[in-house]
Design a protein around this motif. Structure first.
Motif, PDB file in Angstrom:
ATOM      1  N   CYS A 144       0.675  -1.181   0.110  1.00 33.27           N
ATOM      2  CA  CYS A 144      -0.024  -0.165   0.011  1.00 33.27           C
ATOM      3  C   CYS A 144       0.882   1.338   0.052  1.00 33.27           C
ATOM      4  CB  CYS A 144      -0.862  -0.157   1.182  1.00 33.27           C
ATOM      5  SG  CYS A 144      -2.365  -0.954   1.051  1.00 33.27           S
ATOM      6  N   PHE A 145       1.929   1.208   0.640  1.00 33.06           N
ATOM      7  CA  PHE A 145       2.899   2.436   0.976  1.00 33.06           C
ATOM      8  C   PHE A 145       3.573   2.752  -0.500  1.00 33.06           C
ATOM      9  CE2 PHE A 145       1.305   2.536   5.409  1.00 33.06           C
ATOM     10  CZ  PHE A 145       1.312   3.853   5.450  1.00 33.06           C
ATOM     11  N   MET A 146       3.962   1.516  -0.939  1.00 29.75           N
ATOM     12  CA  MET A 146       4.975   1.641  -2.342  1.00 29.75           C
ATOM     13  C   MET A 146       3.625   2.287  -3.233  1.00 29.75           C
ATOM     14  SD  MET A 146       7.738   1.165  -1.861  1.00 29.75           S
ATOM     15  CE  MET A 146       8.318   0.812  -3.469  1.00 29.75           C
ATOM     16  N   ALA A 147       2.489   1.856  -3.021  1.00 33.19           N
ATOM     17  CA  ALA A 147       1.404   2.592  -4.095  1.00 33.19           C
ATOM     18  C   ALA A 147       1.213   3.645  -4.014  1.00 33.19           C
ATOM     19  CB  ALA A 147       0.257   1.540  -4.150  1.00 33.19           C
ATOM     20  N   ILE A 148       1.253   4.288  -2.814  1.00 30.83           N
ATOM     21  CA  ILE A 148       1.110   5.630  -2.396  1.00 30.83           C
ATOM     22  C   ILE A 148       2.319   6.489  -2.820  1.00 30.83           C
ATOM     23  CG2 ILE A 148       1.270   7.144  -0.089  1.00 30.83           C
ATOM     24  CD1 ILE A 148      -0.527   5.218   1.214  1.00 30.83           C
ATOM     25  N   LYS A 149       3.458   6.031  -2.866  1.00 28.40           N
ATOM     26  CA  LYS A 149       4.653   6.711  -3.139  1.00 28.40           C
ATOM     27  C   LYS A 149       4.534   6.865  -4.562  1.00 28.40           C
ATOM     28  CE  LYS A 149       9.606   5.669  -4.098  1.00 28.40           C
ATOM     29  NZ  LYS A 149      10.732   4.808  -3.999  1.00 28.40           N
ATOM     30  N   GLU A 150       4.270   5.878  -5.376  1.00 31.63           N
ATOM     31  CA  GLU A 150       4.040   5.913  -6.887  1.00 31.63           C
ATOM     32  C   GLU A 150       2.859   7.006  -7.222  1.00 31.63           C
ATOM     33  OE1 GLU A 150       6.315   4.708  -9.055  1.00 31.63           O
ATOM     34  OE2 GLU A 150       7.384   3.911  -7.465  1.00 31.63           O
ATOM     35  N   LEU A 151       1.860   6.821  -6.522  1.00 36.45           N
ATOM     36  CA  LEU A 151       0.444   7.697  -7.115  1.00 36.45           C
ATOM     37  C   LEU A 151       0.747   9.124  -6.519  1.00 36.45           C
ATOM     38  CD1 LEU A 151      -2.236   5.187  -6.413  1.00 36.45           C
ATOM     39  CD2 LEU A 151      -1.435   5.873  -8.601  1.00 36.45           C
TER      40      LEU A 151
END
Length: 244
Positions: A144-151
Motif C-alpha cells: 500500500c505504501f509503495m502504491a502511495i509513493k508511486e501515485l
C-alpha cells in the motif's frame, strides 16, 4: 456600452471565516495529522510552544503542545499558533512528499492554513536528518505504501478569487521533476501509529490518489465504481458456477 463580465474563481478561506464541515476522508486524517504535529513538536530540539487550531471537525479541541526544551525553560519558549482554515488542508497535506513544501505552499499559495509566526516553521518542519529507510513487517503495508509513493503528486494550487478584469495571463504549471518518495508523515504513521490508524491512513490516502486517476477526483465516484466492479465480478462468478 459593453459591460465586462466578472468571473470569480474558487474563493480562498479567510482567517476569521467559519469553514465547512470536513468530509469523511478529512475527518479520518485530522486526528492523525494532529498526532503527527504533536510528535514533531515534542521531538524538536527547539524551545517551541505550538497552539493547534483544527477546522471542520465538530467538537475537535484546540490543543497546545510544548517541546521538551520549552517545558524545561518556559520563559525562553517561542510561541506559534497553527490554525487550519479549511479541512481541505488535511487531504491536501498528504499529497506532498516534503513537509516544508506542503506548509509553505498551503500557507502562501492556497491559503488553507494561517500561522502567527512563519519564521518558526523551518524549526518545526525542516528535517535536519535524512528520512529513515522504509521498513515494515507487513506485506500489505509495504504494498500500500509503495502504491502511495508511486501515485503521489503535488496538488493543484487553490486560486485566489480574481475578477476577469484582474486576471493576468495564465501560465502552465511546471512539472515537478523530483522523484517522489514516502513522506515524513508516511514514515511517522508506519513507525508510531497502531494497526488501526495505519489502516485508516493508507486506505484514506489511496482513496484520494486513486480517485484522482480513475474517478474524476471524487472518492464517492470511486466507491461507486468499486461497488459496480464487485457486482459485475460476483455476477460473472455466479454465471460461471451455473454453467459448470
Amino acid at each position: 456600452m459593453v459591460r465586462k463580465l466578472h468571473v470569480w474563481y474558487r474563493p480562498e478561506p479567510l482567517k476569521t471565516s467559519i469553514g465547512r464541515h470536513a468530509d469523511k476522508i478529512e475527518s479520518r486524517l485530522e486526528p492523525i495529522f494532529r498526532r503527527y504535529l504533536k510528535y514533531l513538536v515534542e521531538q524538536s530540539p527547539e524551545s517551541l510552544v505550538v497552539k493547534y487550531v483544527p477546522s471542520g471537525i465538530p467538537d475537535a479541541p484546540i490543543e497546545t503542545v510544548a517541546s521538551t526544551r520549552a517545558k524545561e525553560k518556559p520563559d525562553s519558549a517561542e510561541n506559534l499558533e497553527f490554525k487550519v482554515l479549511t479541512p481541505a488542508f488535511y487531504s491536501r497535506f498528504v499529497y506532498y512528499a516534503h513537509d516544508f513544501e506542503a506548509i509553505f505552499c498551503e500557507l502562501s499559495e492556497s491559503n488553507t492554513i494561517w500561522v502567527s509566526n512563519p519564521k518558526l516553521l523551518p524549526r518545526l518542519f525542516v528535517k535536519k536528518q535524512p528520512p529513515a529507510p522504509f521498513q515494515t513487517a507487513s506485506y500489505l503495508d509495504y504494498g500500500c505504501f509503495m502504491a502511495i509513493k508511486e501515485l503521489r503528486r503535488r496538488p493543484e494550487r487553490i486560486e485566489r478569487p480574481l475578477t476577469s478584469s484582474q486576471a493576468g495571463p495564465t501560465t502552465q504549471p511546471q512539472k515537478d521533476i523530483r522523484g517522489f518518495r514516502l513522506s515524513s508523515m508516511d514514515g511517522y504513521v508506519l513507525s508510531q501509529e497502531d494497526d488501526k490508524s495505519r489502516r485508516i491512513y493508507r486506505n484514506s490516502v489511496l482513496a484520494l490518489f486513486l480517485a484522482d486517476r480513475i474517478a474524476l477526483g471524487s472518492v464517492d465516484i470511486l466507491q461507486l465504481e468499486l461497488w459496480v466492479f464487485r457486482f459485475l465480478l460476483a455476477y460473472a462468478v455466479n454465471s460461471l458456477a451455473i454453467h459448470t
